[in-house]
Design a protein around this motif. Structure first.
Motif, PDB file in Angstrom:
ATOM      1  N   LYS A  42       0.940  -1.194  -0.002  1.00  0.00           N
ATOM      2  CA  LYS A  42       0.027  -0.018   0.181  1.00  0.00           C
ATOM      3  C   LYS A  42       0.782   1.323   0.030  1.00  0.00           C
ATOM      4  O   LYS A  42       0.469   2.344  -0.560  1.00  0.00           O
ATOM      5  N   ALA A  43       1.989   1.233   0.532  1.00  0.00           N
ATOM      6  CA  ALA A  43       2.896   2.504   0.811  1.00  0.00           C
ATOM      7  C   ALA A  43       3.673   2.534  -0.355  1.00  0.00           C
ATOM      8  O   ALA A  43       4.532   3.445  -0.508  1.00  0.00           O
ATOM      9  N   VAL A  45       5.208   3.120  -3.800  1.00  0.00           N
ATOM     10  CA  VAL A  45       5.429   4.341  -4.751  1.00  0.00           C
ATOM     11  C   VAL A  45       6.099   3.857  -5.918  1.00  0.00           C
ATOM     12  O   VAL A  45       7.380   3.577  -5.935  1.00  0.00           O
ATOM     13  N   ASP A  67       4.360   6.023   0.038  1.00  0.00           N
ATOM     14  CA  ASP A  67       3.300   7.153  -0.190  1.00  0.00           C
ATOM     15  C   ASP A  67       2.902   7.502   1.473  1.00  0.00           C
ATOM     16  O   ASP A  67       1.900   6.722   1.934  1.00  0.00           O
ATOM     17  N   SER A  69       1.154   9.771   2.277  1.00  0.00           N
ATOM     18  CA  SER A  69      -0.554  10.269   2.439  1.00  0.00           C
ATOM     19  C   SER A  69      -1.374   9.246   2.455  1.00  0.00           C
ATOM     20  O   SER A  69      -2.458   9.327   3.395  1.00  0.00           O
ATOM     21  N   VAL A  70      -0.900   7.909   2.088  1.00  0.00           N
ATOM     22  CA  VAL A  70      -2.088   6.799   2.142  1.00  0.00           C
ATOM     23  C   VAL A  70      -1.899   6.247   3.806  1.00  0.00           C
ATOM     24  O   VAL A  70      -2.860   6.086   4.352  1.00  0.00           O
ATOM     25  N   LEU A  71      -0.771   6.429   4.124  1.00  0.00           N
ATOM     26  CA  LEU A  71      -0.430   5.717   5.361  1.00  0.00           C
ATOM     27  C   LEU A  71      -0.851   6.631   6.553  1.00  0.00           C
ATOM     28  O   LEU A  71      -1.369   6.278   7.585  1.00  0.00           O
ATOM     29  N   GLN A  72      -0.755   7.925   6.370  1.00  0.00           N
ATOM     30  CA  GLN A  72      -1.122   8.941   7.256  1.00  0.00           C
ATOM     31  C   GLN A  72      -2.611   9.258   7.200  1.00  0.00           C
ATOM     32  O   GLN A  72      -3.182   9.446   8.247  1.00  0.00           O
ATOM     33  N   ALA A  73      -3.339   8.772   6.230  1.00  0.00           N
ATOM     34  CA  ALA A  73      -4.753   8.689   6.292  1.00  0.00           C
ATOM     35  C   ALA A  73      -5.339   7.681   7.286  1.00  0.00           C
ATOM     36  O   ALA A  73      -6.238   7.827   7.801  1.00  0.00           O
ATOM     37  N   GLU A  74      -4.713   6.447   7.399  1.00  0.00           N
ATOM     38  CA  GLU A  74      -4.931   5.437   8.369  1.00  0.00           C
ATOM     39  C   GLU A  74      -4.447   5.544   9.807  1.00  0.00           C
ATOM     40  O   GLU A  74      -5.124   5.495  10.782  1.00  0.00           O
ATOM     41  N   ASP A 109      -1.718  -0.162  13.104  1.00  0.00           N
ATOM     42  CA  ASP A 109      -3.006   0.143  12.960  1.00  0.00           C
ATOM     43  C   ASP A 109      -3.668   0.498  14.254  1.00  0.00           C
ATOM     44  O   ASP A 109      -5.132   0.505  14.541  1.00  0.00           O
TER      45      ASP A 109
END
Length: 255
Positions: A42-43, A45, A67, A69-74, A109
């Motif tokens: 997921k992370a 790039v 990435d 932005s993906v990680l920090q969204a979670e 998580d």
């Protein structure tokens, strides 16, 4: 005969409990490794194509291979990533600004329990990697070859030669560090006992690496780091409550 039957039943129960415990550990390890794999995917790039060269050369932006932005969204506490090439060390780094020890027993998580997460302490490293002279990164020494369990391999000279660098990624920078020490240390809190924001405290910590003298320990000679350098310390447990195992690396490149 009754006594023998009773003993048999007791041993059978113990055996079944042990088997159930082993199965439980294997299942937990499998689930955790699957989570780690999915997180890396997921992370990741993909490498972007080089832009066309314009008449006026512009500074090429740093290509961060994570990435955030993906990680920090979670989980907004994810602020960096650590990677040692060709090893299992390939994880996000988290930092809680409320509780320094939070990610010792909370996962990436945000669930309570082992294996926790790779982490730094906000109280002692408010500006990790970027401005703090010494950044200490903590991770558990797991039995399933994950997290910081492979740091012990730095006791082997061949492994050190094949894995000399540690990379840290943040949303803005790539930091490259070269390993110069693998030290069996005592359990003192480094940044509590040594104020590495001062040259005197920083030098006292560097001196302590040689003074502790717990084996096995390897330190490059002459020491390739001074109080003008930035460095990281990877810290993990060492199978002994009174000891820690440290990997020390000096910053050699920043993008």
């Amino acid at each position: 005969m009754k006594q023998k039957n009773l003993l048999f039943r007791i041993f059978l129960v113990i055996f079944l409990v042990a088997v159930a415990g082993i199965i439980g550990l294997l299942v937990r390890d499998h689930i955790q490794k699957d989570k780690d794999r999915k997180l890396r995917e997921k992370a990741a790039v993909s490498v972007q194509e080089e832009p066309e060269v314009s008449a006026e050369p512009e500074e090429t932006p740093v290509q961060i291979p994570v990435d955030f932005s993906v990680l920090q969204a979670e989980n907004p506490d994810i602020y960096a990533w650590i990677r040692i090439a060709d090893t299992p060390v390939d994880y996000p780094i988290l930092q809680s600004k409320v509780d320094d020890d939070y990610y010792m027993d909370h996962t990436v998580d945000d669930k309570e329990g082992l294996p926790g997460a790779i982490m730094t302490e906000y109280s002692y490293n408010p500006e990790p990697f970027e401005s703090d002279a010494v950044t200490v990164v903590y991770g558990h020494n797991m039995l399933n070859d994950s997290f910081f369990s492979r740091l012990k391999d730095y006791q082997d000279e061949t492994f050190r030669q094949e894995h000399p660098y540690i990379e840290i990624y943040t949303p803005e920078h790539i930091y490259k560090y070269r390993v110069f020490a693998a030290v069996t240390y005592d359990n003192r809190h480094i940044l509590y006992n040594y104020n590495c924001r001062t040259k005197e405290g920083y030098q006292a910590f560097l001196d302590s690496l040689s003074e502790v003298r717990i084996m096995p320990t390897w330190i490059e000679d002459p020491l390739p780091v001074t109080t003008d350098d930035r460095m990281i310390v990877l810290s993990t447990c060492n199978g002994n409550h009174d000891e820690r195992f440290l990997i020390c690396a000096v910053l050699t490149e920043e993008q």
